[in-house]
Design an enzyme around this catalytic site. Sequence first.
Site, short mmCIF file in Angstrom:
data_model
loop_
_atom_site.label_atom_id
_atom_site.label_comp_id
_atom_site.label_asym_id
_atom_site.label_seq_id
_atom_site.Cartn_x
_atom_site.Cartn_y
_atom_site.Cartn_z
N GLY A 194 -42.45 -98.34 13.78
CA GLY A 194 -41.94 -98.34 12.40
C GLY A 194 -40.51 -98.80 12.26
N GLY B 296 -48.98 -96.04 17.25
CA GLY B 296 -49.59 -95.40 18.41
C GLY B 296 -50.54 -96.33 19.14
CE LYS C 262 -41.80 -89.21 19.57
NZ LYS C 262 -42.20 -90.45 18.93
NE ARG D 42 -49.90 -98.83 6.10
CZ ARG D 42 -50.10 -98.32 7.31
NH1 ARG D 42 -51.31 -98.07 7.73
NH2 ARG D 42 -49.08 -98.04 8.08
P1 AMP Z 1 -39.46 -93.42 19.12
O1 AMP Z 1 -40.44 -92.72 18.23
O2 AMP Z 1 -39.46 -92.94 20.52
O3 AMP Z 1 -39.57 -94.93 19.03
O4 AMP Z 1 -38.02 -93.05 18.58
C1 AMP Z 1 -37.51 -93.45 17.35
C2 AMP Z 1 -36.31 -92.62 17.06
O5 AMP Z 1 -35.36 -92.79 18.09
C3 AMP Z 1 -35.57 -92.95 15.77
O6 AMP Z 1 -35.77 -91.90 14.87
C4 AMP Z 1 -34.11 -93.07 16.20
O7 AMP Z 1 -33.21 -92.40 15.35
C5 AMP Z 1 -34.12 -92.41 17.56
N1 AMP Z 1 -33.00 -92.87 18.39
C6 AMP Z 1 -32.66 -94.10 18.70
N2 AMP Z 1 -31.53 -94.14 19.42
C7 AMP Z 1 -31.15 -92.86 19.60
C8 AMP Z 1 -30.06 -92.23 20.26
N3 AMP Z 1 -29.14 -92.96 20.89
N4 AMP Z 1 -29.99 -90.88 20.21
C9 AMP Z 1 -30.92 -90.17 19.57
N5 AMP Z 1 -31.98 -90.70 18.94
C10 AMP Z 1 -32.09 -92.03 18.94
#
Ligand code: AMP
Length: 393
Positions: A350, A373, A197, A36
């Site tokens: 990330g 974000g 999410k 960074r």
């Molecule tokens: P997000 O911030 O929505 O991009 O979510 C990222 C997170 O999604 C990571 O920490 C992953 O471990 C989680 N993730 C991905 N696939 C799955 C799954 N099948 N079940 C639960 N968590 C998941």
Amino acid sequence: MKKTIRDIDVSGQRVLLRVDYNVPMNAELKITDDTRITATLPTINYLINHGAKVIICSHLGRPNGQVDTKLSLRPILARLSKLLDKPISFCEDIFDKSTSELVEKMNNGDVLMLENIRFFPGEETNDEKLAKALANLADIFVFDAFATAHRKHASTYGVAKLVPTVAGFLVEQELKVFDKVLKDPDHPFVAILGGAKVSDKLPVIQNLLDKVDTILIGGGMAYTFIKSIGGNVGTSIVDNTKLELAKNILDEAKEKNVKILLPIDNIGAKEFSEESEIKRFNSGFFAEDYQGMDIGPKTIKAFKKIIKKAKTIVWNGPLGVYEYEKFKHGTNKIAKYVAKSKAISLIGGGDSIAAIHSIGVTKKVTHMSTGGGASLMLLQGKQLPCIELIQEK
Ligand code: AMP
């Protein structure tokens, strides 16, 4: 088009430069990754070489409006000074008279750094007094902290309302790629979405339905979609409040001739743990006591075929529980195919970026966004408040 530092005369001007030096540090306060910092060198060197008086402002960590010596920018100053091969002066208190006196004494090409802006309680509340104190130090505001562009803080949004604002080179590059991908993409345009999410990603899909040809969905969010069309997902993560919306989006995609590919098969586990027993399940046919942790081999193959033909790729979110060695296979494979493809590739979030780094193909993708974000907001079709305040050409 937004104005950048190339479009104005910075010579002799007091330039307040907002960067994102939120770098990782170890317990001995040693910087463990200075990406960074090095990423801001083109902007800083340009300003120095064009005779600006450069006042650098950043946040680091979450000190919650209080002085926390462990989160001081002093180690960053030392690293930057070395990289620039130039002394940099330091100001601890923006409100203290000594700061404005030091700024007044600056010569063209001098660099000064302000202490962690989040030591001030007014930063995150966009306090007018703090924004004014910053604005009083500057003739021009250069915004180069893309990762903070969605936040209305005093040192990002507040000051940009008070001082003529232009973009630095990092922000210019981010906007260029997002503009190309969202306004003038080459087809086939493929979006790959994963992560947990669903509420973050559904607005992304809604915005992309008018732009993309295919959407590949993996990760935890896939199970909300699979359940919405009557599939059995066992104990997989599901957002039950979004089932109807997910189903409507699938219908809308059909009407718009956009292909949405959900996983065909999945790696399931009994517990959310690496030690758990694992089994492969076809989508919609999970055992009641298993949950989806990664996409399966048939899905990887199907996604590969689509990625291979793409001319534009946007990827946000891991295809499985990437933090566990056992369930990162799908994400790493997709990272490999994205890197191999000749498409313009824009990667955000990330975990997806970590996957690209970990398999050593960083140079093969077109652009890795520095803003989690902020990039999500752009993909959702929203405006970034700090970018809106940058002057137009
Ligand atoms: P997000 O911030 O929505 O991009 O979510 C990222 C997170 O999604 C990571 O920490 C992953 O471990 C989680 N993730 C991905 N696939 C799955 C799954 N099948 N079940 C639960 N968590 C998941």
